[in-house]
Design an enzyme around this catalytic site. Sequence first.
Site, PDB file in Angstrom:
ATOM      1  N   LYS A 195       0.843  -1.202   0.000  1.00 29.29           N
ATOM      2  CA  LYS A 195       0.000   0.000   0.000  1.00 29.29           C
ATOM      3  C   LYS A 195       0.878   1.252   0.000  1.00 29.29           C
ATOM      4  O   LYS A 195       1.684   1.466   0.891  1.00 29.29           O
ATOM      5  CB  LYS A 195      -0.934   0.064   1.211  1.00 29.29           C
ATOM      6  CG  LYS A 195      -1.932   1.214   1.022  1.00 29.29           C
ATOM      7  CD  LYS A 195      -2.559   1.747   2.272  1.00 29.29           C
ATOM      8  CE  LYS A 195      -1.781   2.786   3.006  1.00 29.29           C
ATOM      9  NZ  LYS A 195      -1.683   4.121   2.351  1.00 29.29           N
ATOM     10  N   GLY A 248       6.870   4.266   8.745  1.00 31.70           N
ATOM     11  CA  GLY A 248       6.059   5.455   8.975  1.00 31.70           C
ATOM     12  C   GLY A 248       6.228   5.930  10.401  1.00 31.70           C
ATOM     13  O   GLY A 248       7.281   5.742  11.013  1.00 31.70           O
ATOM     14  N   THR A 250       5.806   6.406  14.486  1.00 37.32           N
ATOM     15  CA  THR A 250       5.803   5.497  15.625  1.00 37.32           C
ATOM     16  C   THR A 250       4.374   5.253  16.106  1.00 37.32           C
ATOM     17  O   THR A 250       4.009   4.143  16.504  1.00 37.32           O
ATOM     18  CB  THR A 250       6.691   6.082  16.741  1.00 37.32           C
ATOM     19  OG1 THR A 250       8.029   6.155  16.215  1.00 37.32           O
ATOM     20  CG2 THR A 250       6.699   5.234  17.985  1.00 37.32           C
ATOM     21  N   GLU A 251       3.570   6.304  16.018  1.00 33.07           N
ATOM     22  CA  GLU A 251       2.164   6.211  16.434  1.00 33.07           C
ATOM     23  C   GLU A 251       1.410   5.147  15.615  1.00 33.07           C
ATOM     24  O   GLU A 251       0.745   4.271  16.166  1.00 33.07           O
ATOM     25  CB  GLU A 251       1.584   7.599  16.186  1.00 33.07           C
ATOM     26  CG  GLU A 251       0.208   7.870  16.614  1.00 33.07           C
ATOM     27  CD  GLU A 251      -0.230   9.241  16.032  1.00 33.07           C
ATOM     28  OE1 GLU A 251       0.620  10.002  15.499  1.00 33.07           O
ATOM     29  OE2 GLU A 251      -1.433   9.505  16.089  1.00 33.07           O
ATOM     30  N   GLY A 253       2.850   2.834  13.882  1.00 33.47           N
ATOM     31  CA  GLY A 253       3.546   1.575  14.143  1.00 33.47           C
ATOM     32  C   GLY A 253       2.884   0.791  15.269  1.00 33.47           C
ATOM     33  O   GLY A 253       2.716  -0.427  15.192  1.00 33.47           O
ATOM     34  N   CYS A 304      13.545  10.063   8.200  1.00 32.06           N
ATOM     35  CA  CYS A 304      13.408   9.489   9.535  1.00 32.06           C
ATOM     36  C   CYS A 304      14.723   9.600  10.303  1.00 32.06           C
ATOM     37  O   CYS A 304      14.724   9.609  11.521  1.00 32.06           O
ATOM     38  CB  CYS A 304      12.931   8.057   9.444  1.00 32.06           C
ATOM     39  SG  CYS A 304      13.811   7.112   8.234  1.00 32.06           S
ATOM     40  N   GLU A 402       9.549  14.120  16.948  1.00 32.98           N
ATOM     41  CA  GLU A 402      10.005  14.125  15.563  1.00 32.98           C
ATOM     42  C   GLU A 402       9.212  15.180  14.796  1.00 32.98           C
ATOM     43  O   GLU A 402       7.988  15.116  14.737  1.00 32.98           O
ATOM     44  CB  GLU A 402       9.787  12.750  14.934  1.00 32.98           C
ATOM     45  CG  GLU A 402      10.254  12.682  13.498  1.00 32.98           C
ATOM     46  CD  GLU A 402      10.127  11.292  12.890  1.00 32.98           C
ATOM     47  OE1 GLU A 402       9.045  10.686  13.000  1.00 32.98           O
ATOM     48  OE2 GLU A 402      11.118  10.825  12.300  1.00 32.98           O
TER      49      GLU A 402
HETATM   50  P1  NAP Z   1       1.878   7.575   8.923  1.00 32.10           P
HETATM   51  O1  NAP Z   1       0.519   8.051   9.269  1.00 32.10           O
HETATM   52  O2  NAP Z   1       2.587   6.705   9.875  1.00 32.10           O
HETATM   53  O3  NAP Z   1       1.777   6.868   7.506  1.00 32.10           O
HETATM   54  C1  NAP Z   1       2.647   5.870   7.004  1.00 32.10           C
HETATM   55  C2  NAP Z   1       1.826   4.864   6.224  1.00 32.10           C
HETATM   56  O4  NAP Z   1       0.935   4.180   7.097  1.00 32.10           O
HETATM   57  C3  NAP Z   1       0.951   5.496   5.161  1.00 32.10           C
HETATM   58  O5  NAP Z   1       0.878   4.630   4.052  1.00 32.10           O
HETATM   59  C4  NAP Z   1      -0.373   5.602   5.888  1.00 32.10           C
HETATM   60  O6  NAP Z   1      -1.485   5.725   5.059  1.00 32.10           O
HETATM   61  C5  NAP Z   1      -0.392   4.297   6.632  1.00 32.10           C
HETATM   62  N1  NAP Z   1      -1.323   4.268   7.753  1.00 32.10           N
HETATM   63  C6  NAP Z   1      -1.839   5.311   8.458  1.00 32.10           C
HETATM   64  N2  NAP Z   1      -2.690   4.867   9.407  1.00 32.10           N
HETATM   65  C7  NAP Z   1      -2.720   3.531   9.304  1.00 32.10           C
HETATM   66  C8  NAP Z   1      -3.403   2.499  10.008  1.00 32.10           C
HETATM   67  N3  NAP Z   1      -4.224   2.766  11.005  1.00 32.10           N
HETATM   68  N4  NAP Z   1      -3.188   1.216   9.638  1.00 32.10           N
HETATM   69  C9  NAP Z   1      -2.351   0.932   8.639  1.00 32.10           C
HETATM   70  N5  NAP Z   1      -1.692   1.845   7.933  1.00 32.10           N
HETATM   71  C10 NAP Z   1      -1.858   3.141   8.260  1.00 32.10           C
HETATM   72  O7  NAP Z   1       2.785   8.791   8.591  1.00 32.10           O
HETATM   73  P2  NAP Z   1       2.297  10.142   7.911  1.00 32.10           P
HETATM   74  O8  NAP Z   1       0.899  10.501   8.311  1.00 32.10           O
HETATM   75  O9  NAP Z   1       2.545  10.011   6.490  1.00 32.10           O
HETATM   76  O10 NAP Z   1       3.283  11.122   8.606  1.00 32.10           O
HETATM   77  C11 NAP Z   1       3.079  11.458   9.965  1.00 32.10           C
HETATM   78  C12 NAP Z   1       4.373  11.526  10.680  1.00 32.10           C
HETATM   79  O11 NAP Z   1       5.030  10.258  10.646  1.00 32.10           O
HETATM   80  C13 NAP Z   1       5.381  12.445  10.074  1.00 32.10           C
HETATM   81  O12 NAP Z   1       5.188  13.753  10.434  1.00 32.10           O
HETATM   82  C14 NAP Z   1       6.667  11.872  10.592  1.00 32.10           C
HETATM   83  O13 NAP Z   1       6.915  12.335  11.884  1.00 32.10           O
HETATM   84  C15 NAP Z   1       6.409  10.405  10.627  1.00 32.10           C
HETATM   85  N6  NAP Z   1       6.961   9.702   9.455  1.00 32.10           N
HETATM   86  C16 NAP Z   1       8.031   8.898   9.626  1.00 32.10           C
HETATM   87  C17 NAP Z   1       8.572   8.241   8.548  1.00 32.10           C
HETATM   88  C18 NAP Z   1       9.749   7.351   8.676  1.00 32.10           C
HETATM   89  O14 NAP Z   1      10.355   7.021   7.678  1.00 32.10           O
HETATM   90  N7  NAP Z   1      10.100   6.915   9.842  1.00 32.10           N
HETATM   91  C19 NAP Z   1       8.028   8.397   7.288  1.00 32.10           C
HETATM   92  C20 NAP Z   1       6.908   9.207   7.142  1.00 32.10           C
HETATM   93  C21 NAP Z   1       6.383   9.836   8.242  1.00 32.10           C
HETATM   94  P3  NAP Z   1      -1.835   7.132   4.403  1.00 32.10           P
HETATM   95  O15 NAP Z   1      -1.415   6.909   3.019  1.00 32.10           O
HETATM   96  O16 NAP Z   1      -3.300   7.331   4.530  1.00 32.10           O
HETATM   97  O17 NAP Z   1      -1.063   8.180   5.123  1.00 32.10           O
END
Ligand code: NAP
Length: 500
Positions: A195, A248, A250-251, A253, A304, A402
Site C-alpha cells: 500500500k 512510517g 511510531t504512532e 507503528g 526518519c 520528531e
Molecule cells: P503515517 O501516518 O505513519 O503513515 C505511514 C503509512 O501508514 C501510510 O501509508 C499511511 O497511510 C499508513 N497508515 C496510516 N494509518 C494507518 C493504520 N491505522 N493502519 C495501517 N496503515 C496506516 O505517517 P504520515 O501521516 O505520512 O506522517 C506522519 C508523521 O510520521 C510524520 O510527520 C513523521 O513524523 C512520521 N513519518 C516517519 C517516517 C519514517 O520514515 N520513519 C516516514 C513518514 C512519516 P496514508 O497513506 O493514509 O497516510
Amino acid sequence: MATLTVDPLVSRRTADFVTQAHRIFIDGRFVESASGKTFPVYNPATGDVITHVPEAEAEDVNRAVLAARRAFDEGPWPRILPSERGRLLWRLADLVEKHLDEFAEIESVDNGKPYSVARVADVPLTVDMFRYMAGWATKISGTTLPLSAGYDFHSYTMREPIGVVGQIIPWNFPLLMAAWKIAPALACGCTLVLKLAEQTPLSGLRLAQLIAEAGFPPGVANVLTGFGEGAGAPLAAHDLVDKIAFTGSTEVGRLIVHAAAGNLKKVSLELGGKSPAIVFPDAKLDEAIAGTASAIFFNQGQCCCAGSRLYAHEKIFDQVVEGVSRAAAEIKMAPGLDPSCQMGPLVSDEQYRKVVGYIESGIAEGAHVAAGGPISGVERGYFVRPTVLTNTNSNMKVVQEEIFGPVVCAVPFGDEDVERIVKRANDTVFGLAASVWTQNISLAHKVARGLRAGTVWVNCHNVFDASLPFGGYKQSGWGREMGAEVLHNYTEVKAVTVAL
Ligand code: NAP
Ligand code: MG
C-alpha cells in the site's frame, strides 16, 4: 485529459502519465477499486490537484491478498528457481534505470522534492536496491549444525519465504521505500501486497507498470493506492497475511502491532527518529558544518534519520550555529522542477501546518531563531524555510518529538566526559541514527559504541547503501531493512534433524 495542470515544467510524457486514469494493480492486472471511489493527488509546489487515484478499501485489499496467497501457495512463485527470481529483479532494475528521468519528474511533482535530487538519490538508490537484492535471491541458505546430542544425527537449517507479505510505506521517498520493501520480499520468494502513501501514489503506480513489463507472474506483487485506515488497517489485520512490514510514524507503528495480533503475523517496523549529530571541537569544521546542515535539510528535513538535534562543543558552538544558519539562509527554495531548486516544498498542507506549528511552539517555549522561522515568504506551495533553533532544552517539544521538517535544535556541550555526552544524545525514546564529527579516531569509536542507534555515521550523515542494514533501536522500530539482515524479515528458519 492532459489539460490538468500538472506543473508547467514537467515533460509531456510525465504529464500524460500523471493525468491518465489510474488503476490499482491486482493479480497482474490494472483494475478499478471495487467502490470506484478515487481521491485527489496534489502538487506540493502549487497546492493544485494534478490527478486522482483509486481509493482501495477492505474489499480490494482482500482481492489483492487472495491473489498473493494463490501466487504463493499454488502459483508459479514457490516453484520458480532462485536464479529466475534474481533475473526478474535485475530486469526490473534495468527498467527503472531506463526511466530514470521520468521517475525523477514524477517524484518531484508528487512529493515536492528537487528533481535534481531525485535523479541522483531516490532513483539510483532504487535501482541499486533491486540489483543488490537480485544477487541475494540465489544466496539464501541454511547451515549444517553439529549436535551436542551425538554423532548419530544430521541436522541442518533452511531459510524459507515467510509467505504473503503486507507492506505499508510513507511519502518521504516514495519510490525508494517501495524498493526497500518489494526487492527483499521478492528475492526471498514471498509474494506481496504493497500500500502506497496517500500523498505520493504516483511513482509506485508507474513501478507497478514496470513490474508487469518485467514479467513477474500475476499475483506476486500487488500495488494499492488508498488511505491508512481504509486500506492499510485491513491489510495489517488480514488473517491470510503472514507478515506485515511497515515504515512510517511510531504512532501508526503501534496500531500495526495491535492489528497484527489477530493472527500473530510477523511484524517489522521502521519508525521515527530524533537523531543527534555531535560535533567535537577537533572536527574539520567546514565539513562538519556542511555535513550537519545537510543532515537536517536534505529532503526538506523529511527523513526518519534527519540530524534534528545538533550537539556542538561550546568552544565551536557559535561558529557551527553561524555556519549552519548561513547554509540555511543560502538554500534556494523553489518548485522541485525549477533548475535553481535546492529545497522544495514539504509534501502536504498537513505536514506544512505541523512543521510550522512546531517552530511556533519552540519560539513560544523560549527558543531563539538563528535562521528561518515560521514564515516562508513564498505565496504558493507548502514551503518552510530551513530553520535553526538555539536556546532549547530537553523538555521542549521541538527537542523531544520528531518534527519531520527542516528544523534543527542546536545545543552546546562543555568539557564533559564522553559518557555524559552520549547519555544526552541517547536521551530520547528513539534510536534510529546518529552522526559523530571528530578527527579523534578513538573518540569516534567510543561514541559510536555508546550510542543506542541502529546507524552511526562518523564524519558523514545520510549515507545509504543497499548493503548496509538500516533500522531502529528503542521506539524507532523492529528489524532491519537492507543488507543481509533484511533476509531475516522475509524468511522463516526451519531446523531439520535426521537420525542416521
Ligand atoms: P503515517 O501516518 O505513519 O503513515 C505511514 C503509512 O501508514 C501510510 O501509508 C499511511 O497511510 C499508513 N497508515 C496510516 N494509518 C494507518 C493504520 N491505522 N493502519 C495501517 N496503515 C496506516 O505517517 P504520515 O501521516 O505520512 O506522517 C506522519 C508523521 O510520521 C510524520 O510527520 C513523521 O513524523 C512520521 N513519518 C516517519 C517516517 C519514517 O520514515 N520513519 C516516514 C513518514 C512519516 P496514508 O497513506 O493514509 O497516510
Ligand atoms: Mg497519516
